[in-house]
Structure formats: structure tokens, C-alpha cells
Scaffold this motif. Structure first.
Motif, PDB file in Angstrom:
ATOM      1  N   PRO A 110       0.816  -1.309   0.062  1.00 42.81           N
ATOM      2  CA  PRO A 110      -0.129   0.154   0.088  1.00 42.81           C
ATOM      3  C   PRO A 110       0.860   1.332  -0.112  1.00 42.81           C
ATOM      4  CG  PRO A 110      -0.115  -1.129   2.066  1.00 42.81           C
ATOM      5  CD  PRO A 110       0.805  -1.987   1.176  1.00 42.81           C
ATOM      6  N   TYR A 111       2.035   1.141   0.331  1.00 42.53           N
ATOM      7  CA  TYR A 111       2.876   2.427   0.279  1.00 42.53           C
ATOM      8  C   TYR A 111       3.666   2.713  -0.813  1.00 42.53           C
ATOM      9  CZ  TYR A 111       1.164   2.437   5.113  1.00 42.53           C
ATOM     10  OH  TYR A 111       0.107   2.712   6.275  1.00 42.53           O
ATOM     11  N   LEU A 112       3.454   1.674  -1.806  1.00 49.24           N
ATOM     12  CA  LEU A 112       4.461   1.694  -2.780  1.00 49.24           C
ATOM     13  C   LEU A 112       4.245   2.937  -3.745  1.00 49.24           C
ATOM     14  CD1 LEU A 112       6.816  -0.018  -4.395  1.00 49.24           C
ATOM     15  CD2 LEU A 112       4.968  -0.892  -5.549  1.00 49.24           C
ATOM     16  N   GLU A 113       5.383   3.629  -4.038  1.00 52.21           N
ATOM     17  CA  GLU A 113       5.194   4.816  -4.852  1.00 52.21           C
ATOM     18  C   GLU A 113       5.953   4.688  -6.218  1.00 52.21           C
ATOM     19  OE1 GLU A 113       6.917   7.936  -2.621  1.00 52.21           O
ATOM     20  OE2 GLU A 113       5.426   7.689  -0.984  1.00 52.21           O
ATOM     21  N   PHE A 114       6.879   3.841  -6.336  1.00 52.31           N
ATOM     22  CA  PHE A 114       7.766   3.994  -7.517  1.00 52.31           C
ATOM     23  C   PHE A 114       8.424   2.676  -7.868  1.00 52.31           C
ATOM     24  CE2 PHE A 114      12.231   4.276  -9.209  1.00 52.31           C
ATOM     25  CZ  PHE A 114      12.206   5.373  -9.426  1.00 52.31           C
ATOM     26  N   VAL A 115       8.235   2.491  -9.146  1.00 49.97           N
ATOM     27  CA  VAL A 115       8.515   1.080  -9.659  1.00 49.97           C
ATOM     28  C   VAL A 115       9.475   1.371 -11.070  1.00 49.97           C
ATOM     29  CG1 VAL A 115       6.912  -0.368  -8.774  1.00 49.97           C
ATOM     30  CG2 VAL A 115       6.485   0.423 -10.982  1.00 49.97           C
ATOM     31  N   ASP A 116      10.449   0.609 -11.205  1.00 49.93           N
ATOM     32  CA  ASP A 116      11.156   0.749 -12.383  1.00 49.93           C
ATOM     33  C   ASP A 116      11.503  -0.715 -12.927  1.00 49.93           C
ATOM     34  OD1 ASP A 116      13.133   1.294 -14.332  1.00 49.93           O
ATOM     35  OD2 ASP A 116      14.300   2.685 -13.369  1.00 49.93           O
ATOM     36  N   PHE A 117      11.037  -1.116 -13.904  1.00 52.08           N
ATOM     37  CA  PHE A 117      10.885  -2.243 -14.265  1.00 52.08           C
ATOM     38  C   PHE A 117      11.716  -2.245 -15.754  1.00 52.08           C
ATOM     39  CE2 PHE A 117       7.150  -3.634 -11.228  1.00 52.08           C
ATOM     40  CZ  PHE A 117       8.063  -3.727 -10.401  1.00 52.08           C
ATOM     41  N   ALA A 118      12.487  -1.399 -16.167  1.00 51.14           N
ATOM     42  CA  ALA A 118      12.775  -1.105 -17.420  1.00 51.14           C
ATOM     43  C   ALA A 118      13.793  -2.286 -17.768  1.00 51.14           C
ATOM     44  CB  ALA A 118      13.810   0.208 -17.403  1.00 51.14           C
ATOM     45  N   TYR A 119      14.283  -2.614 -18.916  1.00 51.23           N
ATOM     46  CA  TYR A 119      15.172  -3.512 -19.590  1.00 51.23           C
ATOM     47  C   TYR A 119      14.873  -4.832 -19.267  1.00 51.23           C
ATOM     48  CZ  TYR A 119      17.469   0.583 -21.412  1.00 51.23           C
ATOM     49  OH  TYR A 119      17.788   1.706 -22.279  1.00 51.23           O
ATOM     50  N   ASN A 120      13.508  -5.467 -19.229  1.00 50.83           N
ATOM     51  CA  ASN A 120      13.456  -6.875 -18.885  1.00 50.83           C
ATOM     52  C   ASN A 120      12.545  -7.434 -20.186  1.00 50.83           C
ATOM     53  OD1 ASN A 120      14.495  -7.608 -16.074  1.00 50.83           O
ATOM     54  ND2 ASN A 120      13.241  -5.601 -15.767  1.00 50.83           N
ATOM     55  N   LEU A 121      12.050  -8.598 -20.049  1.00 48.05           N
ATOM     56  CA  LEU A 121      11.547  -9.174 -21.228  1.00 48.05           C
ATOM     57  C   LEU A 121       9.898  -9.647 -20.914  1.00 48.05           C
ATOM     58  CD1 LEU A 121      14.270 -11.465 -22.349  1.00 48.05           C
ATOM     59  CD2 LEU A 121      13.613  -9.536 -23.556  1.00 48.05           C
TER      60      LEU A 121
END
Ligand SMILES: *[C@@H]1O[C@H](CO)[C@@H](O)[C@H](O)[C@H]1NC(C)=O
Ligand SMILES: *[C@@H]1O[C@H](CO)[C@@H](O)[C@H](O)[C@H]1NC(C)=O
Ligand SMILES: *[C@@H]1O[C@H](CO)[C@@H](O)[C@H](O)[C@H]1NC(C)=O
Ligand SMILES: *[C@@H]1O[C@H](CO)[C@@H](O)[C@H](O)[C@H]1NC(C)=O
Ligand SMILES: *[C@@H]1O[C@H](CO)[C@@H](O)[C@H](O)[C@H]1NC(C)=O
Ligand SMILES: *[C@@H]1O[C@H](CO)[C@@H](O)[C@H](O)[C@H]1NC(C)=O
Ligand SMILES: *[C@@H]1O[C@H](CO)[C@@H](O)[C@H](O)[C@H]1NC(C)=O
Length: 918
Positions: A110-121
Motif C-alpha cells: 500500500p505504500y509503494l510509490e515508485f517502480v522501475d522495471f526497465a530492460y526486461n522481457l
């Protein structure tokens, strides 16, 4: 640029969280969040995940060790419940090549603000569950996400940053995204989006950075962009949107970076940008803009980069140019008038190619060479009464073709390479010695590039590349040249006629494997003789996969002796795979072969076509007769293509019959050696003169021109006394190649045709100098005052500046003392007097410091002009003033043409490779 990711190493991340952990030893991540996190990474395709809830630290994850430059970490906020509880706020799992899908389980954090999942498949789409989170930043840059962009994302009103670049999203952009009123950055580039921008986008008034390059949108660039008053950066390369660029763009006064290119649409005037005074980068490339470049553009105070190439711009370049503006690409327009000297700045990259400027002669400021700047003047003047050759090389004095060639083989981005092709050995000449500014080889071809790979720090208008992963490709395809805008290969001394142009490609940056390298896309346009022959050429499609070779053939007619092959990058493809700034056209090799049989350059049959023997005879009558005969021979031909034009060497031509008679039909018994280009025979003329005859085979790369250069080189090594000697003593000067030896002739050898061990010592000296300096003796002319490396080295020794001689590529690995010794020995070995030269055993002792190096008065000090090189200097001067090319310098194309000095390039490489590789 905002939010351009930085590379943080995995190890660094762990260290940093260890430190944080100690500080917060009391707090803990709740069990539910730890479990959710495990589910999340499992959904994403990671295994062996282990997370320390006490320290908020990722302990391990598969793949292990993680790929280079990958980032995998979690951040927590531990200020909850009197600092006893930590909540997960950020997840960065980047460059891991993970094969799963995006995790709907994010909602359990519930407190998640930021996701960076770049350069995957990751495949599939963005889970609609995410709509209920309070995420404010999402990056799924470079993945395999597809389908429509879910309209539920419109509910994520906390979003300030969303990056969907380089995926396979298709369909129209959902109007719901217009609800994301807090968005500052929206990046939709490199997808397959269609339709126009939804009208609701007018509400995205907080946008600072909007990028929508390389899509399949349609319709005009919408007026709604006028509401994006905060916008700093607008990027629309090949978005599919059409021109004209709306005039309301003038309201975007905060713009620092405006990049629009490759749009269709009617011609338009230059957009009004007078109020956009913060502009630093302005790209309006291939936008069908006509008319003049407004004067205020040149004066924009913050502008550093202006690219208005490939439009229909006319008029002159303003003289009044702001100080910061140092990169200017106006290539492919109709600009005219004088090139103002104010634009020719130090540290500047100015591309004026393909325009209608006043012709620049070699003496004009634009042609003055300056190490700090690049000025490309290739075909910058559309002067109708000039040959293509002159337009290609405006800064070159009197470009004449000493010889027309009938083929061209280039190994792009690579070194010279011998390739077996239908039972012939073909040498593909490397272009890798050219710097990024452009390059012209001594064999009358070259390449020139426009552009710069944007968003990466180095200025480069093309680069030589190698495969990013292991391949089984043949050598020819293992290197390539990559260019971000426009790259031209040209030849300016080809025999007119019909040719088969073969272009060789292999995609070597993208892969077929399970890494994100496989997600790259690239298309470019190919022009031959300024005609579009392929649009959106896609190497991977044509070759049915990355890392596979493919060749495409084109029938081309050469007129005006010139050939031009141009690759244009119309911004269609990914721009950051494998790394940001990795994009552009890519070519591995070029081969051009005649469709006609008879080529007048001399290589007709297997055996000799032209045999030239340099003879300096004292039999005056013989000379006169010979010269007369020679002139007739030339005059009798419609086109003098033997390569002797302008050469005033004392050469005499003999018929094949005469030569056959002299050598007893090339009797093997008369063979005195075998050089790199063919065998050498001893012969005797009817008057008793002993001669040496070199036989060129059609497989030889050495043409008449090179052979003449060789003769020129021999004169370089002549002592002036020799000439006197010849005249007085009626000896014969025999020009030949030292068979089987290193290939540099000592002066007395050139004269007398006998071998002593001191001849080898001489050759050793020259080669030693070449090794120290990394330069070829004959190709190197630091200035007109020095005709070859040896000349220059003698001068440097005299002025005690031997350090300058050292190959800069050796960097700090140089032991100055050893180099000094080497040079001293080398110069001793090349002393004109054989008796002063040491024996090879003495050389070895000197090198091992077992013997002192004798001090010999440098020869150059005895005369102002080192007499050894006088003949060569005279020859060179003559070439400069005469009809042939000399040492040509043009700012963006640095040339050392072959006026007498390049004959042994090949020989040198052979030596390097076979015996003395360094
Ligand atoms: C799982 O990670 C640990 C490091 O914590 C490592 O030592 C181990 O080899 C990994 N397991 C596999 C199967 O790679
Ligand atoms: C917070 O913790 C500190 C010591 O760890 C304690 O002194 C303080 O009373 C606590 N405050 C509350 C509101 O529980
Ligand atoms: C989006 O939010 C609205 C209310 O703001 C709600 O009615 C709607 O169901 C939400 N949509 C989704 C997909 O969550
Ligand atoms: C999301 O936005 C709402 C108001 O729009 C705000 O109350 C809330 O704190 C925001 N959440 C985050 C994580 O920023
Ligand atoms: C440029 O404008 C002209 C005239 O309006 C038009 O014929 C041409 O198709 C346009 N070019 C492009 C690429 O849209
Ligand atoms: C090129 O420039 C000259 C003036 O310098 C002008 O007369 C001519 O029309 C121009 N050519 C074209 C095709 O624009
Ligand atoms: C080129 O021309 C030759 C005949 O001159 C023809 O046989 C060949 O098919 C042509 N190649 C291409 C690619 O058009």
C-alpha cells in the motif's frame, strides 16, 4: 534531460542498504509485504529471491550474478509506528532480462510509490489492478508489453512519471490518460500506437517532458500542445503525425529541447520560435520546411545544437551567431551564399553538406584545417559546371583522377580484410582508420557522416561497431559502421559504366537471445546515386533474424566517374537498445563490381598488362626517343588512364613484346624475387642495359598508380649524388621492389640493384621507426616540409623532440628511454652511408644496451634540407602544383592521397601481421 536513468551497480546497492539497515535496526518490514514481494518477483520470473525484512535488503535473486549494469533493490520508509515499522516504497528491478509478466500483486504494497522495471522481457500488458495503487512513477522502458495501453491507468492520478518507451503497445492512446493531471513526464516512444493524441491531453497542463517518437500515429500535430505551457522537452521523431508544425508552438516558451523530425505534410515556413528563448536543442529535421532560417534562430542565446537538415531551406546563414551554438546541421537544403566565418568555431561541429553555398576553394576559411572543429563541406555547393568529384572534395586543389578504377570493396567499421569470393581473393579496405569526422582513403573513396548520437555524451557522427554478443558471423560482418543521421560512402574515380553494387548487412547490436538486446528495432533508407532504392530497410527482417548476414544487390550506372551510396536514418527504430544513443543506419560492407568486362585500369588478364620500368639512362637519344614514343602513346589514346598524367618522372614505357624479349618470356631462371604484388625478373634490353621487371598480376591490388608511387618513393630514398653518378658514369637506374625483404629500399640498392646486409639494416631502421610511431613511412606527411616519416624523424632527432614521434595510442605504456634508444638506432640504421650503419648483430647489442650507440652528426644538420629527401620533396611539390592531388586536407575529410607516397601501405600491414605484429 530529466529522469534519464543512471547505472547503479548491484554491489553498490547492497552496500548502501547495509548502511541504512544499521541505522534502522529496530524497524521491520511487515510479513505481508515480504510475502507480497516474494510473489511479485516470482511473477516477474526471478528465482532464488531472498529478502531481509530487518534491513529492507535484497539478499539474492536469480539470475545470479546479475547481468552487468543491472539494478535490483528495494527501498523502505521506516518512519512508521514510532520508527518500528518499515513500508516498501520503491522497487527497482532493471536490466535483468526477466521473462515473466508485470505483477498485479503490487496492490499488496500500500505504500509503494515508485517502480522501475526497465530492460526486461516482460510480456502481456500493465495489470489493471495497478489502477488502484498510489504509484507516482512507473517505468517499463524496453520490454515486450503489448496490446492497448490499459485505460485503467487513467485512474492513477498520483502519477507524475510514466515511461512506456520501446514496447509493443498498439491501438489508439486511451483518452483516459488525459486524467493524469499530475503527469510531468510521459514517454510513449517506440511503440505501435495509432490514431491521434486524444483531445483530453489538453488537460495535461503539468507536462514538462513529452516524447512520442517512432509510432504510427496519424493526423496533424494537434493544437492542444499549446496548453502544455510548462513543457521543456517535446520529442516527435517519426511519430506518424503530420505537418505543418502548428503555429501555436510559439506559445511554448519554456522549451529547452524541441525535436521534431521526419514528418509528412505540405511545405511550411520555419515555425515561429522567437519567444522560446530557453531553447538549447532545436531539431526540425526532414519537416518539409521551406524559406529562410529566421535570423533570430542563430541568435538564441542558449541554443547549443541546431539540426534543420533535409528541408528545403534557402537563403544565407546569418553572420550573427550566438556564442553557445556549436553544433549546426543544415545538410540537405538549398542554402546559398558565403559561409560566414562566424560559424566556423573552435570546438564546433558544422555540417554544411548537400547545399548550394558558394564554392569553397582550398584557401577559404571553411577549408582551413583546425583540430578542434569539424566542418563538413561535402557537396556543399551545387555548382553546375563542376564535376561531382570537385563538389565532393571542395577543399581539394584540382582533384584529378590519376587512374579510373572499376571496383570498390569496403569493410565498414573494420580493418582491411581479405575475403575469398568465387575463387578470388578480394581485399575489402577498412574504413576504421578514419576518425568520426570523415575519411578518405588513398584509393579515391571515402565516407562522410552527418549527425550525432543524441542523449549520450560524446559527439560522434558515426562509429565503428562490433557485435554486442558472440556471433558466428564471417569477419566481413563482424564490424559495421553506425550513423545517427546520414552516412555517405563515395568513390570519385570510377570508370563510367554499369556496376553491381552489393550492400552487406548483419544486425550485430541486437540479438536473437533471451536478453533485452533482442528487443531492438532498426529501419533506415538507402539511396544510391541520390535515388531512394530502399525505404525502411530492416536488416533483421531481410536476414530473417539478428546476427545473420544478408546482401542486397543493385544495378547502378556510374556517370561523371562518381558513385554515392547514402544511408539515411529516418528515426524509425529504438533509440536506447542496448544503450541510450544506440540507433541509426548500419552497414557491414560494400562491394562494387563492374558489369562490363574490360576495365582500362590495367588488370585485364592474369598476366601483365602494363609493365613499367623506370630507366634513367644516359643514352640521350634513347631517352628522347623514349619520351617521344611515350607522348605518342598517350596522345593516341582517347582517354589517358594509365595513371601517368602529371608525373614527370623519368619513365619510359616498353611494349610487352620488348619486355618479353628482355626477360626471355618471363623465364623462371630470370626471376630474382617475389614482392607483395608480383614477381620481379632480371632482364636485358637490346642495348645491353640490365633492367629489373616487375610483373603485376591481375589479382594484385597494386595498380599503375601505386606502382608509380613506388617509383616516387624510390626517388625519396635517393641520394642526390646518385643522380650525378648516374649521369657521369652512365649507370642504369633500376627501379624494382626489394624482393622478399621488408620492402624499404636503401638508396644504394635502388641504384645498383645489389643486396648487402646493410640494405636489410636500412629496412630494419625504417620499420623500427614505423613501429615506434605507428605510422607508415610513405604515407606519413606531418606537413609539406617533411615528405616521409624518416624525414620527420631525422628532424625531430635533430631538434631533440623525439617524444613527438611516439605513437599516441601507446599512451603511458611508453618507456621514454627505450623509445629514445630505438629511434636513435633506427636513424643510425637509415644513414645514407652504408658503412655508418651498424650490422644487425650490433643493432641487437645496442638494443640490449651492451653497446653504446655511436653519435653520428644528423644528416639533416648539414643542409637546411635533408638531401636524402630532396628528390621526393621536389616530386611532391610538383604534384601539388600539377594536375594530380597532393596531400589534401579538408576539415571534415582528412586526406592523404597517394601522390607518390602510399605504395607500401599494404606491404607494411603484411609485415605487421606476419612478422612483427604489434
Ligand atoms: C542463490 O543465491 C545465493 C546467494 O545468496 C547463491 O549463493 C546461490 O548460488 C544461489 N542459487 C543458485 C541456484 O544460483
Ligand atoms: C517512541 O520511542 C521512543 C524510544 O524508542 C520512546 O521514548 C517514545 O516514548 C516513543 N513514543 C511513542 C509515542 O510511543
Ligand atoms: C476509476 O475511478 C473511478 C472513480 O474515480 C471509478 O468509478 C472507476 O471504477 C475506476 N476505474 C477503475 C478501472 O478502477
Ligand atoms: C495520491 O494523491 C492523493 C490526492 O490526490 C493524496 O492524498 C495521496 O497522498 C497521494 N499519494 C501518494 C502516495 O502520493
Ligand atoms: C512537401 O511538400 C510538398 C508541397 O507541399 C509536397 O508535394 C510533398 O509531398 C511534401 N513532402 C513530404 C515528405 O510530405
Ligand atoms: C544556388 O545559388 C545561386 C546563387 O548563389 C542561385 O542563383 C541558384 O538559383 C541556386 N540554385 C538553386 C537550385 O537554388
Ligand atoms: C542487373 O543487371 C543484370 C544484367 O545487366 C541482370 O542480370 C541482373 O539481374 C540485374 N540485377 C538486379 C539486382 O537488378
Amino acid at each position: 534531460m530529466l529522469h534519464r536513468s543512471t547505472v547503479v551497480a548491484w554491489i553498490l546497492a547492497i552496500c548502501c542498504f547495509n548502511a541504512q539497515a544499521q541505522e534502522q535496526a529496530q524497524a521491520q518490514v511487515p510479513r505481508e509485504e515480504v510475502n507480497a514481494l516474494r510473489q511479485i518477483v516470482t511473477t516477474m520470473g526471478a528465482t532464488n529471491w531472498s529478502f531481509n525484512a530487518d534491513t529492507c535488503e535484497v539478499v539474492s535473486v536469480i539470475p545470479w550474478p546479475p547481468p552487468i549494469a543491472s539494478e535490483g533493490y528495494v527501498e523502505c520508509n521506516c518512519n512508521f509506528n514510532n520508527k518500528t515499522v518499515c513500508h516498501i516504497t520503491k522497487i527497482i528491478i532493471k536490466s535483468f532480462n526477466l521473462p515473466g509478466v508485470l505483477p498485479p500483486e503490487l496492490v499488496q504494497l500500500p505504500y509503494l510509490e515508485f517502480v522501475d522495471f526497465a530492460y526486461n522481457l516482460f510480456t502481456g500488458t500493465i495489470p489493471h489492478e495497478w489502477a488502484t495503487t498510489q504509484l507516482n512513477s512507473i517505468s517499463v522502458l524496453v520490454n515486450r508489453l503489448s496490446g492497448q495501453i490499459p485505460r485503467e491507468l487513467g485512474n492513477m492520478t498520483n502519477l507524475t512519471y510514466m515511461n512506456l518507451e520501446a514496447n509493443e503497445f498498439s491501438g489508439p492512446i486511451p483518452p483516459e490518460l488525459g486524467k493524469l493531471m499530475n503527469l510531468k513526464t510521459l514517454i510513449l516512444s517506440a511503440n505501435q500506437l495509432i490514431g491521434n493524441m486524444p483531445a483530453s491531453f489538453s488537460r495535461l497542463t503539468n507536462l514538462i517532458d513529452f516524447r512520442i517518437s517512432y509510432n504510427s500515429l496519424s493526423g496533424p500535430i494537434p493544437n492542444l500542445i499549446q496548453y502544455w505551457k510548462q513543457l521543456n522537452e517535446l520529442e516527435m521523431h517519426a511519430s506518424g503525425l503530420e505537418g505543418p508544425i502548428p503555429s501555436i508552438i510559439s506559445l511554448l516558451t519554456m522549451l529547452t529541447d524541441l525535436r521534431i523530425s521526419d514528418i509528412k505534410g505540405p511545405t511550411q515556413e520555419f515555425p515561429m520560435l522567437r519567444s522560446s528563448t530557453a531553447l538549447e536543442t532545436l531539431v526540425l529535421r526532414n519537416c518539409n520546411i521551406s524559406g529562410k532560417i529566421p535570423a533570430y534562430i542563430w541568435r538564441l542565446r542558449e541554443l547549443q545544437m541546431l539540426d534543420v537538415s533535409f528541408n528545403k531551406l534557402e537563403g544565407e546563414i546569418s553572420r550573427d551567431i550566438a556564442r553557445k551554438l556549436k553544433t549546426v546541421f543544415v545538410t540537405g537544403n538549398m542554402l546559398s551564399g558565403n559561409i560566414p566565418d562566424t560559424i566556423l568555431k573552435d570546438g564546433g561541429n558544422i555540417d554544411l553538406s548537400y547545399n548550394n553555398f558558394t564554392f569553397q576553394g582550398p584557401d577559404q576559411p571553411a577549408c582551413q584545417q583546425n583540430m578542434d572543429r569539424n566542418v563538413n563541406l561535402f557537396k556543399s555547393s551545387l555548382t553546375l559546371n563542376m564535376s561531382n568529384r570537385q563538389q565532393m572534395l571542395p577543399c581539394t586543389k584540382d582533384v584529378a583522377c590519376p587512374r579510373y578504377q572499376c571496383s570498390l570493396h569496403v569493410n565498414c567499421g573494420g580493418d582491411d580484410l581479405t575475403v575469398e569470393e568465387s575463387n578470388r581473393r578480394v581485399i575489402y579496405q577498412g574504413d576504421v582508420y578514419g576518425d568520426s569526422a570523415g575519411y578518405l582513403s588513398s584509393s579515391h573513396w571515402g565516407f562522410t557522416g552527418t549527425g550525432d548520437f543524441m542523449d549520450e555524451p560524446i559527439y560522434q557522427n558515426s562509429r565503428a561497431i562490433r557485435p554486442t554478443a558472440k556471433t558466428n558471423l564471417p569477419d566481413l560482418y563482424s564490424t559495421a559502421r553506425l550513423n545517427p543521421l546520414s552516412l555517405t560512402y563515395f568513390h570519385y574515380c570510377l570508370e563510367d559504366g554499369s556496376y553491381n553494387v552489393s550492400l552487406h548487412f548483419a544486425e550485430i547490436l541486437f540479438t536473437n537471445d533471451n536478453t533485452y538486446y533482442s528487443l531492438g528495432r532498426r529501419m533506415f533508407d538507402i539511396y544510391i546515386q541520390e535515388k531512394l532504392v530502399r525505404k525502411d530497410f530492416n536488416i533483421v527482417d531481410e536476414a530473417r533474424g539478428a546476427q545473420r548476414p544478408v546482401t542486397r544487390h543493385f544495378n547502378v550506372t556510374v556517370t561523371d566517374n562518381s558513385l554515392e551510396i547514402r544511408f539515411y536514418w529516418a528515426s524509425r527504430g529504438t533509440a536506447r537498445i542496448p544503450n541510450r544513443g544506440d540507433y541509426g543506419s548500419l552497414v557491414s560492407a560494400i562491394s562494387v563490381n563492374p558489369n562490363f568486362k574490360i576495365c582500362s585500369n590495367g588488370s585485364k588478364k592474369n598476366v601483365t598488362a602494363y609493365i613499367i620500368v623506370g630507366v634513367l639512362s644516359a643514352f640521350t637519344i634513347f631517352m628522347i626517343l623514349g619520351i617521344l614514343w611515350w607522348k605518342c602513346y598517350l596522345g593516341g589514346r582517347k582517354q589517358a588512364r594509365t595513371g601517368f598524367e602529371g608525373l614527370e618522372l623519368q619513365t619510359v614505357a616498353f611494349s610487352l613484346k620488348q619486355i618479353k624479349a628482355a626477360t626471355n618470356n618471363f623465364d623462371a631462371a630470370n626471376k630474382i624475387g617475389e614482392g607483395g604484388f608480383g614477381p620481379v625478373y632480371k632482364g636485358q634490353l637490346y642495348d645491353g642495359t640490365v633492367i629489373a621487371v616487375k610483373q603485376l598480376s591481375s589479382r594484385s591490388r597494386q595498380g599503375n598508380r601505386e606502382f608509380l608511387n613506388e617509383i616516387g618513393m624510390i626517388s625519396c630514398l635517393q641520394h642526390p649524388n646518385l643522380v650525378k653518378l648516374l649521369n657521369e658514369d652512365e649507370k642504369t637506374h633500376i627501379s624494382t621492389k626489394v624482393a622478399g625483404t621488408i620492402g624499404y629500399m636503401a638508396p644504394e640498392y635502388a641504384l645498383w640493384g645489389y643486396l648487402t646486409d646493410k640494405v636489410d639494416v636500412y629496412s630494419f631502421g625504417v620499420v623500427a621507426l614505423e613501429i615506434v610511431s605507428g605510422k607508415s613511412n610513405n604515407n606519413y606527411m606531418p606537413s609539406h616540409n617533411f615528405v616521409c616519416l624518416l624525414d620527420w624523424a631525422s628532424h625531430l632527432q635533430e631538434s631533440k623532440n623525439v617524444d613527438e614521434l611516439v605513437d599516441p595510442r601507446l599512451g603511458s605504456r611508453v618507456n621514454k628511454e627505450e623509445v629514445g634508444r630505438m629511434v636513435k638506432i633506427a636513424l643510425l640504421c637509415t644513414n645514407v652511408t652504408p658503412s655508418i650503419r651498424p650490422t644487425m648483430s650490433e643493432v641487437v647489442q645496442m638494443l640490449e644496451e651492451q653497446m653504446a650507440i655511436p653519435d653520428v652528426i644528423p644528416e639533416g644538420s648539414m643542409h637546411n634540407d635533408d638531401m636524402r629527401f630532396k628528390a621526393m620533396k621536389d616530386f611532391h611539390r610538383e604534384m601539388q602544383n600539377g594536375s594530380s592531388s597532393g596531400s589534401l586536407t579538408q576539415n571534415s575529410i582528412t586526406i592523404h592521397t597517394d601522390a607518390g607516397f602510399s605504395s607500401s601501405t599494404t606491404d607494411l600491414f603484411e609485415i605487421n601481421r606476419n612478422t612483427m605484429s604489434y
